[in-house]
Enzyme design. Structure first.
Site, PDB file in Angstrom:
ATOM      1  N   GLU A 146      42.542  49.663  46.168  1.00 19.52           N
ATOM      2  CA  GLU A 146      42.171  50.911  45.495  1.00 19.52           C
ATOM      3  C   GLU A 146      41.249  50.641  44.312  1.00 19.52           C
ATOM      4  O   GLU A 146      40.288  51.391  44.077  1.00 19.52           O
ATOM      5  CB  GLU A 146      43.431  51.656  45.046  1.00 19.52           C
ATOM      6  CG  GLU A 146      44.377  52.043  46.171  1.00 19.52           C
ATOM      7  CD  GLU A 146      43.696  52.884  47.250  1.00 19.52           C
ATOM      8  OE1 GLU A 146      42.754  53.644  46.924  1.00 19.52           O
ATOM      9  OE2 GLU A 146      44.092  52.772  48.426  1.00 19.52           O
ATOM     10  N   HIS A 149      37.693  50.205  45.495  1.00 20.17           N
ATOM     11  CA  HIS A 149      36.967  51.449  45.757  1.00 20.17           C
ATOM     12  C   HIS A 149      36.277  51.941  44.481  1.00 20.17           C
ATOM     13  O   HIS A 149      35.131  52.409  44.517  1.00 20.17           O
ATOM     14  CB  HIS A 149      37.920  52.535  46.256  1.00 20.17           C
ATOM     15  CG  HIS A 149      38.218  52.481  47.715  1.00 20.17           C
ATOM     16  ND1 HIS A 149      37.240  52.457  48.690  1.00 20.17           N
ATOM     17  CD2 HIS A 149      39.416  52.475  48.390  1.00 20.17           C
ATOM     18  CE1 HIS A 149      37.808  52.433  49.894  1.00 20.17           C
ATOM     19  NE2 HIS A 149      39.117  52.436  49.735  1.00 20.17           N
TER      20      HIS A 149
END
Length: 270
Positions: A146, A149
């Site tokens: 995450e 990203h």
């Protein structure tokens, strides 16, 4: 009418192309993430980060009002400890990210989910911790993915694509009088919580995530068992995180290859 639409579409496309730039948001690392990205200057990194901050505050405020913010304390401490170890390694890919205003919170929810908004705003849902029961290394794989990203500005990249589509819709709205383009906040929400990531975005986040984990002292091979657990979660049902993070056998194969590349980094930490 079709000739008018065609002419306006050409004009809209020209405006869009003029507002685009080819960028490389991160360094490649050992895993070799070096794809050139197309970003729109119509939405800057600073603007998207500010919008992410606003949306993040709304989510945290709602969770706090419901008694669902950073509880249980032990889970919150665990998530924050692992996250900070990963954040300490972000300079490998993006030196400026060391100075981001990183935040890490746990939200009490049955959803199996986690995310990192632009600018480093992280949330992990207790459903992921309770139902998947990840090891520290597996949790590092989720968080590293995450965080990657955000480092790679995948949300901005997707918003840029939405804006390209929006220009086409604006052409139609100019003719029909309809409202076509949503604001930046709804675009960000749509990208973060509704639209699936592209295969290239997912692969980049996977590869960067295992390198961040290895550099932080976590076994990168845990990413493989983590995503296998995700696929099995819910008795064959799909966890929320996989609705925007599609998984496949090819993904597992790529993770196996990437984890072997960075394995010496982890072994050197032992």
């Amino acid at each position: 009418m079709s000739r008018v639409i065609r002419s306006l579409s050409v004009i809209g496309l020209s405006v869009w192309l003029a507002a685009c730039a080819q960028v490389q948001t991160t360094q490649s690392g050992l895993v070799g993430v070096n794809r050139t990205q197309t970003m729109s200057s119509l939405v800057s990194e600073a603007e998207l980060n500010q919008q992410a901050e606003t949306e993040y505050r709304k989510i945290l405020s709602q969770a706090k009002a419901q008694g669902a913010l950073d509880t249980p304390a032990a889970q919150t401490q665990r998530v924050q400890t692992i996250s900070r170890k990963l954040i300490a390694q972000v300079g490998t890919f993006r030196p400026d990210a060391r100075n981001w205003a990183w935040e890490i919170h746990v939200l009490k929810s049955d959803e199996v989910n986690a995310w990192c908004m632009p600018g480093g705003k992280i949330a992990v849902y207790t459903g992921l911790l309770d139902k998947i029961q990840p090891t520290d290394a597996e949790l590092a794989a989720v968080l590293g993915h995450e965080i990657s990203h955000a480092l790679r500005e995948h949300a901005r990249e997707q918003v840029s694509r939405q804006m390209a589509a929006g220009i086409g819709l604006s052409v139609l709205s100019a003719i029909t009088g309809s409202q076509a383009v949503s604001d930046l906040g709804s675009s960000l929400t749509n990208v973060m919580f509704t639209l699936p990531n592209s295969r290239s975005n997912e692969t980049e986040a996977d590869r960067m995530g295992v390198e961040l984990a290895a550099r932080a002292g976590y076994d990168p091979r845990a990413a493989i068992t983590l995503w296998q657990k995700m696929e099995k979660a819910g008795g064959g049902g799909q966890p929320e995180i996989l609705s925007t993070h599609p998984s496949s056998q090819s993904r597992i194969a790529d993770l196996q290859q990437a984890s072997q590349i960075v394995l010496p980094l982890y072994q050197g930490k032992k």
